[in-house]
Design an enzyme around this catalytic site. Structure first.
Site, PDB file in Angstrom:
ATOM      1  N   ASN A  60      -8.742   8.852  48.065  1.00 54.91           N
ATOM      2  CA  ASN A  60      -9.050   7.666  47.267  1.00 54.91           C
ATOM      3  C   ASN A  60      -8.773   6.459  48.161  1.00 54.91           C
ATOM      4  OD1 ASN A  60      -9.247   5.608  45.456  1.00 54.91           O
ATOM      5  ND2 ASN A  60      -7.685   6.372  44.037  1.00 54.91           N
TER       6      ASN A  60
ATOM      7  N   LYS B 211      -5.023   7.061  49.477  1.00 51.42           N
ATOM      8  CA  LYS B 211      -4.181   8.096  48.865  1.00 51.42           C
ATOM      9  C   LYS B 211      -4.864   9.427  49.103  1.00 51.42           C
ATOM     10  CE  LYS B 211      -2.645   5.295  44.976  1.00 51.42           C
ATOM     11  NZ  LYS B 211      -3.135   4.904  43.675  1.00 51.42           N
TER      12      LYS B 211
ATOM     13  N   ARG C 299     -13.007   9.804  45.743  1.00 47.60           N
ATOM     14  CA  ARG C 299     -13.138   9.093  44.471  1.00 47.60           C
ATOM     15  C   ARG C 299     -13.902   7.798  44.733  1.00 47.60           C
ATOM     16  NH1 ARG C 299      -9.344   4.741  41.952  1.00 47.60           N
ATOM     17  NH2 ARG C 299     -10.338   4.524  39.925  1.00 47.60           N
TER      18      ARG C 299
ATOM     19  N   HIS D 186     -12.375   5.487  34.725  1.00 42.98           N
ATOM     20  CA  HIS D 186     -11.472   6.611  34.434  1.00 42.98           C
ATOM     21  C   HIS D 186     -12.244   7.840  33.953  1.00 42.98           C
ATOM     22  CE1 HIS D 186      -8.195   3.481  33.238  1.00 42.98           C
ATOM     23  NE2 HIS D 186      -7.980   3.870  34.482  1.00 42.98           N
TER      24      HIS D 186
ATOM     25  N   HIS E  89      -6.523   7.137  27.695  1.00 45.05           N
ATOM     26  CA  HIS E  89      -5.934   7.093  29.042  1.00 45.05           C
ATOM     27  C   HIS E  89      -5.176   5.765  29.125  1.00 45.05           C
ATOM     28  CE1 HIS E  89      -6.186   7.689  33.582  1.00 45.05           C
ATOM     29  NE2 HIS E  89      -5.745   6.444  33.460  1.00 45.05           N
TER      30      HIS E  89
ATOM     31  N   ARG F 217      -3.683  -6.500  33.402  1.00 47.23           N
ATOM     32  CA  ARG F 217      -5.040  -6.936  33.055  1.00 47.23           C
ATOM     33  C   ARG F 217      -5.102  -7.307  31.580  1.00 47.23           C
ATOM     34  NH1 ARG F 217      -8.041  -1.663  35.412  1.00 47.23           N
ATOM     35  NH2 ARG F 217      -6.369  -1.279  36.895  1.00 47.23           N
TER      36      ARG F 217
ATOM     37  N   ASP G  58       5.101  -3.063  34.429  1.00 46.10           N
ATOM     38  CA  ASP G  58       5.495  -1.667  34.283  1.00 46.10           C
ATOM     39  C   ASP G  58       6.079  -1.422  32.890  1.00 46.10           C
ATOM     40  OD1 ASP G  58       7.297   0.762  34.487  1.00 46.10           O
ATOM     41  OD2 ASP G  58       6.386   0.773  36.471  1.00 46.10           O
TER      42      ASP G  58
ATOM     43  N   VAL H 187       1.536   6.016  30.720  1.00 48.23           N
ATOM     44  CA  VAL H 187       2.126   5.609  29.438  1.00 48.23           C
ATOM     45  C   VAL H 187       1.797   6.635  28.353  1.00 48.23           C
ATOM     46  CG1 VAL H 187       2.144   3.813  27.659  1.00 48.23           C
ATOM     47  CG2 VAL H 187       2.021   3.157  30.080  1.00 48.23           C
TER      48      VAL H 187
ATOM     49  N   GLU I  21       1.284   9.737  28.576  1.00 47.28           N
ATOM     50  CA  GLU I  21       2.031  10.993  28.729  1.00 47.28           C
ATOM     51  C   GLU I  21       3.533  10.806  28.528  1.00 47.28           C
ATOM     52  OE1 GLU I  21       1.056  12.534  32.654  1.00 47.28           O
ATOM     53  OE2 GLU I  21      -1.053  12.133  32.273  1.00 47.28           O
TER      54      GLU I  21
ATOM     55  N   GLU J  68      -6.883  13.812  37.948  1.00 50.15           N
ATOM     56  CA  GLU J  68      -8.178  13.394  38.486  1.00 50.15           C
ATOM     57  C   GLU J  68      -8.448  14.049  39.842  1.00 50.15           C
ATOM     58  OE1 GLU J  68      -6.593   9.468  37.350  1.00 50.15           O
ATOM     59  OE2 GLU J  68      -8.675   8.845  37.345  1.00 50.15           O
TER      60      GLU J  68
HETATM   61  P1  ADP Z   1      -2.320   4.056  37.206  1.00 49.18           P
HETATM   62  O1  ADP Z   1      -3.232   3.405  36.207  1.00 49.18           O
HETATM   63  O2  ADP Z   1      -1.864   3.134  38.307  1.00 49.18           O
HETATM   64  O3  ADP Z   1      -2.775   5.419  37.677  1.00 49.18           O
HETATM   65  P2  ADP Z   1      -0.263   5.534  35.773  1.00 49.18           P
HETATM   66  O4  ADP Z   1      -1.185   6.367  34.981  1.00 49.18           O
HETATM   67  O5  ADP Z   1       0.576   6.187  36.816  1.00 49.18           O
HETATM   68  O6  ADP Z   1      -0.974   4.267  36.398  1.00 49.18           O
HETATM   69  O7  ADP Z   1       0.704   4.785  34.733  1.00 49.18           O
HETATM   70  C1  ADP Z   1       1.679   3.899  35.147  1.00 49.18           C
HETATM   71  C2  ADP Z   1       2.386   3.395  33.909  1.00 49.18           C
HETATM   72  O8  ADP Z   1       3.032   4.501  33.269  1.00 49.18           O
HETATM   73  C3  ADP Z   1       3.455   2.357  34.198  1.00 49.18           C
HETATM   74  O9  ADP Z   1       3.359   1.298  33.260  1.00 49.18           O
HETATM   75  C4  ADP Z   1       4.739   3.129  33.971  1.00 49.18           C
HETATM   76  O10 ADP Z   1       5.772   2.308  33.515  1.00 49.18           O
HETATM   77  C5  ADP Z   1       4.317   4.084  32.871  1.00 49.18           C
HETATM   78  N1  ADP Z   1       5.300   5.159  32.785  1.00 49.18           N
HETATM   79  C6  ADP Z   1       5.579   6.103  33.704  1.00 49.18           C
HETATM   80  N2  ADP Z   1       6.650   6.843  33.302  1.00 49.18           N
HETATM   81  C7  ADP Z   1       7.045   6.331  32.114  1.00 49.18           C
HETATM   82  C8  ADP Z   1       8.082   6.624  31.181  1.00 49.18           C
HETATM   83  N3  ADP Z   1       8.935   7.626  31.418  1.00 49.18           N
HETATM   84  N4  ADP Z   1       8.169   5.886  30.045  1.00 49.18           N
HETATM   85  C9  ADP Z   1       7.313   4.875  29.798  1.00 49.18           C
HETATM   86  N5  ADP Z   1       6.320   4.537  30.641  1.00 49.18           N
HETATM   87  C10 ADP Z   1       6.191   5.237  31.777  1.00 49.18           C
END
Ligand code: ADP
Length: 399
Positions: free
Chosen positions: A7, A14, A90, A180, A208, A241, A283, A332, A334, A384
């Site tokens: 990617n 990555k 990707r 996505h 997602h 965003r 975050d 988030v 998951e 992905e």
């Molecule tokens: P990207 O869109 O960059 O691929 P991810 O799918 O990795 O992002 O999601 C990142 C988000 O998931 C961040 O906001 C992070 O805080 C959140 N996240 C990761 N672990 C946890 C957790 N244990 N509890 C709450 N949010 C989390």
């Protein structure tokens, strides 16, 4: 068969090396600050690691760093690049040109180039990545491109045409493309595997929710609508965003603050969302912590996220004419039981019932709805990279 999934961003790369016999990840890593100075991190699932700050002038040098990590030293997993059978890239924007993954040819590269206008930050970098791979791995190594919007190409015009003068669609291809898609496809496919049936006759919403977030409405296994638009900015509040806002609010702010179009893009993409509202962070973990500590704007950011996810889910249930399953995925989706619980409680009028114990799950696949629930709710971790590797294998096996 071993496949390298990459990617490439404008200053980043990555990668994951995946052994398709057993679909096991062998190594992964990240090159950052390409063209600025350089940083590299590589690791293996058994805990071996390597890291350096070697100068990375371009993507070719970044791929040389990846080659070194895969074939030498602490993180060595293969003897030479010959062991890699193919590379899967990707690609963010396939426009209306590509609705499926394809083998890279000169014509395909020209197609990706013709879409640079639609995704200037992404597609130009992807092309650099493809060319750099050809330099490092040789012209004979098959490369496959997997497009982020391809899975959404089944949307009908009523879902993808923006109600601005039609000539802009004709002249500039301005429309909803969605993103996505590889994640939405992976999760919906996984759901059909869990059910042991095709998704024919089924109505599914995939949520997602990560740094970038999108929902998709999937009927008979095909996307009928999604929240992201011509860029990955539309939809609901994300990490930094803004998602969809009244377009006039943006031109008003632009005029008041004297922002250029590039500064406006920056504001909407990098300074808005959870970060813009909370003033704390983009975050989710930081925002949840700040809210728990009593920060009201952090709580407001979480309330907006919960409200907007609920609202779009409601809209997509209406678009689908019902819903059989909702799947939460990405960082988030998951990992935030509280968001899942709040959204599902808001939708309890649909007969949705969550099992509080099961909903404690983080980052694992599980059905979190009760047996009585009228809609099945799942957490399905996305993958992905694996989806890209599977597409690559399928195409390469036919060569
Ligand atoms: P990207 O869109 O960059 O691929 P991810 O799918 O990795 O992002 O999601 C990142 C988000 O998931 C961040 O906001 C992070 O805080 C959140 N996240 C990761 N672990 C946890 C957790 N244990 N509890 C709450 N949010 C989390």
């Amino acid at each position: 068969m071993k496949i390298l999934v990459v990617n490439c961003g404008s200053s980043s790369l990555k990668y994951q090396l995946i052994d398709m016999d057993g679909e096991k990840m062998l190594a992964k890593g990240l090159c950052e600050r390409i063209g600025v100075d350089g940083h590299f991190e590589g690791k293996t699932p058994d805990g071996r690691k390597t890291e350096n700050n070697n100068i990375l002038n371009n993507h070719t040098e970044a791929f040389m760093e990846v080659k070194k990590a895969l074939t030498e030293g602490e993180t060595k997993v293969i003897d030479s690049l010959d062991e890699i059978d193919a590379i899967g890239h990707r690609i963010v924007q396939g426009g209306a040109l590509f609705n499926d993954s394809v083998l890279v040819t000169e014509e395909v590269k020209k197609g990706i180039e013709s879409l640079i206008d639609l995704a200037p930050l992404h597609n130009a970098a992807h092309l650099q990545g493809i060319n750099a791979c050809q330099e490092v791995f040789g012209m004979d190594k098959p490369e496959v491109v997997v497009f982020d919007n391809a899975f959404h190409s089944t949307m009908p015009p009523k879902a993808f045409i923006f109600p601005v003068p039609y000539e802009y669609y004709e002249k500039y291809k301005v429309r909803r493309y969605g993103f996505h898609g590889t994640s939405h496809r992976y999760v919906s496919k996984r759901l059909s595997e869990i059910w042991g049936t095709s998704l024919e006759g089924k109505k599914v919403i995939v949520a997602h929710i990560g740094n970038g977030s999108s929902l998709s409405a999937i009927k008979d296994g095909k996307v009928i609508d999604t929240t992201m638009g011509i860029t990955p900015l539309d939809g609901f509040i994300m990490g930094s965003r803004c998602g969809g806002v009244d377009p006039s609010a943006i031109t008003y702010i632009q005029a008041k603050e004297g922002l250029t179009p590039a500064e406006t893009d920056q504001m909407m993409n990098k300074k808005s969302g959870l970060l813009g509202i909370s003033g704390v962070s983009s975050d989710m973990r930081d925002v949840e912590k700040a809210a728990a500590d009593g920060n009201e704007r952090a709580q407001l950011a979480l309330d907006i996220l919960e409200y907007q996810v609920t609202k779009y889910m409601g809209a997509f249930v209406a678009a689908l004419g019902g819903v059989d399953a909702i799947c939460f995925t990405a960082g988030v989706g998951e990992n935030s039981p509280s968001l899942r619980q709040a959204v599902c409680e808001n939708l309890s009028f649909l007969g949705i019932e969550i099992d509080a114990d099961r909903n404690r799950i983080r980052g694992e696949e599980l059905k979190i709805s009760t047996e009585n629930s009228k809609v099945e709710v799942y957490v399905i971790p996305t993958n992905e990279e694996l989806m890209i590797a599977r597409d690559t294998r399928e195409i390469v096996e036919k060569l």
